[in-house]
Design a protein around this motif. Sequence first.
Motif, mmCIF file in Angstrom:
data_model
loop_
_atom_site.group_PDB
_atom_site.id
_atom_site.type_symbol
_atom_site.label_atom_id
_atom_site.label_comp_id
_atom_site.label_asym_id
_atom_site.label_seq_id
_atom_site.Cartn_x
_atom_site.Cartn_y
_atom_site.Cartn_z
ATOM 1 N N ASN A 51 0.832 -1.215 0.000
ATOM 2 C CA ASN A 51 0.000 0.000 0.000
ATOM 3 C C ASN A 51 0.864 1.262 0.000
ATOM 4 O OD1 ASN A 51 -2.313 -1.541 0.055
ATOM 5 N ND2 ASN A 51 -2.649 -1.304 2.245
ATOM 6 N N ILE A 52 1.899 1.266 0.840
ATOM 7 C CA ILE A 52 2.803 2.416 0.893
ATOM 8 C C ILE A 52 3.522 2.573 -0.444
ATOM 9 C CG2 ILE A 52 4.889 3.316 1.985
ATOM 10 C CD1 ILE A 52 3.910 1.981 4.600
ATOM 11 N N ALA A 53 3.942 1.475 -1.039
ATOM 12 C CA ALA A 53 4.645 1.519 -2.321
ATOM 13 C C ALA A 53 3.761 2.095 -3.424
ATOM 14 C CB ALA A 53 5.114 0.119 -2.696
ATOM 15 N N GLU A 54 2.517 1.691 -3.462
ATOM 16 C CA GLU A 54 1.617 2.192 -4.505
ATOM 17 C C GLU A 54 1.321 3.674 -4.322
ATOM 18 O OE1 GLU A 54 0.697 0.722 -7.302
ATOM 19 O OE2 GLU A 54 1.940 -0.956 -6.676
ATOM 20 N N THR A 55 1.187 4.135 -3.085
ATOM 21 C CA THR A 55 0.961 5.566 -2.876
ATOM 22 C C THR A 55 2.223 6.363 -3.195
ATOM 23 O OG1 THR A 55 1.430 5.363 -0.512
ATOM 24 C CG2 THR A 55 -0.877 5.283 -1.185
ATOM 25 N N TYR A 56 3.383 5.775 -2.984
ATOM 26 C CA TYR A 56 4.637 6.433 -3.370
ATOM 27 C C TYR A 56 4.707 6.562 -4.888
ATOM 28 C CZ TYR A 56 9.635 7.014 -4.238
ATOM 29 O OH TYR A 56 10.852 7.464 -4.684
ATOM 30 N N ASP A 67 0.158 12.360 1.641
ATOM 31 C CA ASP A 67 -1.280 12.554 1.830
ATOM 32 C C ASP A 67 -1.912 11.407 2.608
ATOM 33 O OD1 ASP A 67 -1.040 14.849 0.344
ATOM 34 O OD2 ASP A 67 -1.731 13.907 -1.516
ATOM 35 N N HIS A 68 -1.431 10.195 2.372
ATOM 36 C CA HIS A 68 -2.039 9.001 2.982
ATOM 37 C C HIS A 68 -1.237 8.450 4.157
ATOM 38 C CE1 HIS A 68 -5.017 8.714 -0.200
ATOM 39 N NE2 HIS A 68 -4.038 8.959 -1.063
ATOM 40 N N TYR A 69 0.078 8.583 4.098
ATOM 41 C CA TYR A 69 0.946 8.039 5.147
ATOM 42 C C TYR A 69 1.929 9.121 5.596
ATOM 43 C CZ TYR A 69 -0.888 3.579 3.599
ATOM 44 O OH TYR A 69 -1.719 2.553 3.270
ATOM 45 N N MET A 128 13.830 6.207 -5.671
ATOM 46 C CA MET A 128 13.665 4.909 -5.029
ATOM 47 C C MET A 128 13.311 5.107 -3.561
ATOM 48 S SD MET A 128 16.075 1.561 -5.184
ATOM 49 C CE MET A 128 17.212 1.955 -3.897
ATOM 50 N N LEU A 129 12.489 4.209 -3.079
ATOM 51 C CA LEU A 129 12.077 4.197 -1.681
ATOM 52 C C LEU A 129 12.329 2.799 -1.126
ATOM 53 C CD1 LEU A 129 10.510 5.252 0.839
ATOM 54 C CD2 LEU A 129 8.421 4.487 -0.315
ATOM 55 N N ARG A 130 12.951 2.747 0.035
ATOM 56 C CA ARG A 130 13.136 1.474 0.743
ATOM 57 C C ARG A 130 12.254 1.527 1.979
ATOM 58 N NH1 ARG A 130 16.624 -0.555 4.881
ATOM 59 N NH2 ARG A 130 16.909 -2.788 4.638
ATOM 60 N N ILE A 131 11.380 0.529 2.107
ATOM 61 C CA ILE A 131 10.467 0.434 3.247
ATOM 62 C C ILE A 131 10.921 -0.735 4.106
ATOM 63 C CG2 ILE A 131 8.075 0.151 3.957
ATOM 64 C CD1 ILE A 131 7.357 0.874 0.989
ATOM 65 N N GLU A 132 11.172 -0.467 5.371
ATOM 66 C CA GLU A 132 11.568 -1.533 6.297
ATOM 67 C C GLU A 132 10.605 -1.533 7.475
ATOM 68 O OE1 GLU A 132 15.411 -3.186 8.770
ATOM 69 O OE2 GLU A 132 15.437 -1.137 8.010
ATOM 70 N N PHE A 133 9.946 -2.658 7.691
ATOM 71 C CA PHE A 133 9.033 -2.791 8.824
ATOM 72 C C PHE A 133 9.774 -3.393 10.004
ATOM 73 C CE2 PHE A 133 5.591 -1.892 5.997
ATOM 74 C CZ PHE A 133 4.649 -1.311 6.830
ATOM 75 N N ILE A 134 9.575 -2.767 11.162
ATOM 76 C CA ILE A 134 10.270 -3.176 12.383
ATOM 77 C C ILE A 134 9.227 -3.473 13.459
ATOM 78 C CG2 ILE A 134 11.897 -2.437 14.165
ATOM 79 C CD1 ILE A 134 13.028 -0.499 11.973
ATOM 80 N N SER A 137 11.495 -5.959 4.301
ATOM 81 C CA SER A 137 12.139 -4.858 3.612
ATOM 82 C C SER A 137 11.715 -4.901 2.150
ATOM 83 C CB SER A 137 13.659 -4.987 3.737
ATOM 84 O OG SER A 137 14.285 -3.915 3.079
ATOM 85 N N LEU A 138 11.388 -3.735 1.602
ATOM 86 C CA LEU A 138 10.905 -3.653 0.224
ATOM 87 C C LEU A 138 11.488 -2.414 -0.429
ATOM 88 C CD1 LEU A 138 8.849 -4.718 -1.957
ATOM 89 C CD2 LEU A 138 7.224 -3.121 -0.949
ATOM 90 N N LYS A 139 11.986 -2.574 -1.666
ATOM 91 C CA LYS A 139 12.489 -1.440 -2.440
ATOM 92 C C LYS A 139 11.508 -1.146 -3.562
ATOM 93 C CE LYS A 139 17.365 -2.111 -1.575
ATOM 94 N NZ LYS A 139 18.673 -2.386 -2.170
ATOM 95 N N VAL A 140 11.246 0.150 -3.768
ATOM 96 C CA VAL A 140 10.265 0.584 -4.761
ATOM 97 C C VAL A 140 10.890 1.684 -5.606
ATOM 98 C CG1 VAL A 140 7.965 1.540 -5.098
ATOM 99 C CG2 VAL A 140 8.441 0.174 -3.073
ATOM 100 N N ARG A 141 10.672 1.621 -6.900
ATOM 101 C CA ARG A 141 11.115 2.678 -7.809
ATOM 102 C C ARG A 141 9.901 3.398 -8.366
ATOM 103 N NH1 ARG A 141 16.343 3.062 -9.067
ATOM 104 N NH2 ARG A 141 17.625 1.208 -8.855
ATOM 105 N N ALA A 142 10.045 4.696 -8.504
ATOM 106 C CA ALA A 142 9.001 5.502 -9.129
ATOM 107 C C ALA A 142 9.670 6.440 -10.119
ATOM 108 C CB ALA A 142 8.231 6.301 -8.094
#
Length: 119
Positions: A43-48, A55-57, A91-97, A105-110
């Motif tokens: 969800n965070i990746a798609e909004t990025y 706006d959402h996070y 690029m965005l790297r999302i890491e859940f702790i 951990s997830l990497k996203v490119r936009a």
Amino acid sequence: MEIIFSLLFFSVAGSICVQLFIKSHIISQETKYLSNANMMANNIAETYRAHTLTDHYPYDKDKNIYFDNNWILTNSDNAVFVAHLTFSDNMLRIEFIHDGDSILSLKVRAYNQRVVNRS
């Protein structure tokens, strides 16, 4: 003497069964955390990618998004899960702790669209 051996056998077998049930509960809980973190990271990746992340996070100055036990946005005081964001070139790297341990951990490119003027 025979009853003592029977009681000893059943107590050992019972303790092994209890340990197995506890371990299966822990594995089930970790799987639930991973599944929910994966869904929230997507969800965070798609909004990025849609360029509407803030706006959402909304994230704090440390680039953290906080979630409670039900995966609802919350503040840092009530947080159970933390999504730490790291931004770099498109690029965005999302890491859940959770409890100080990284669970996903997830990497996203936009890519930004460019308008080309052809005159």
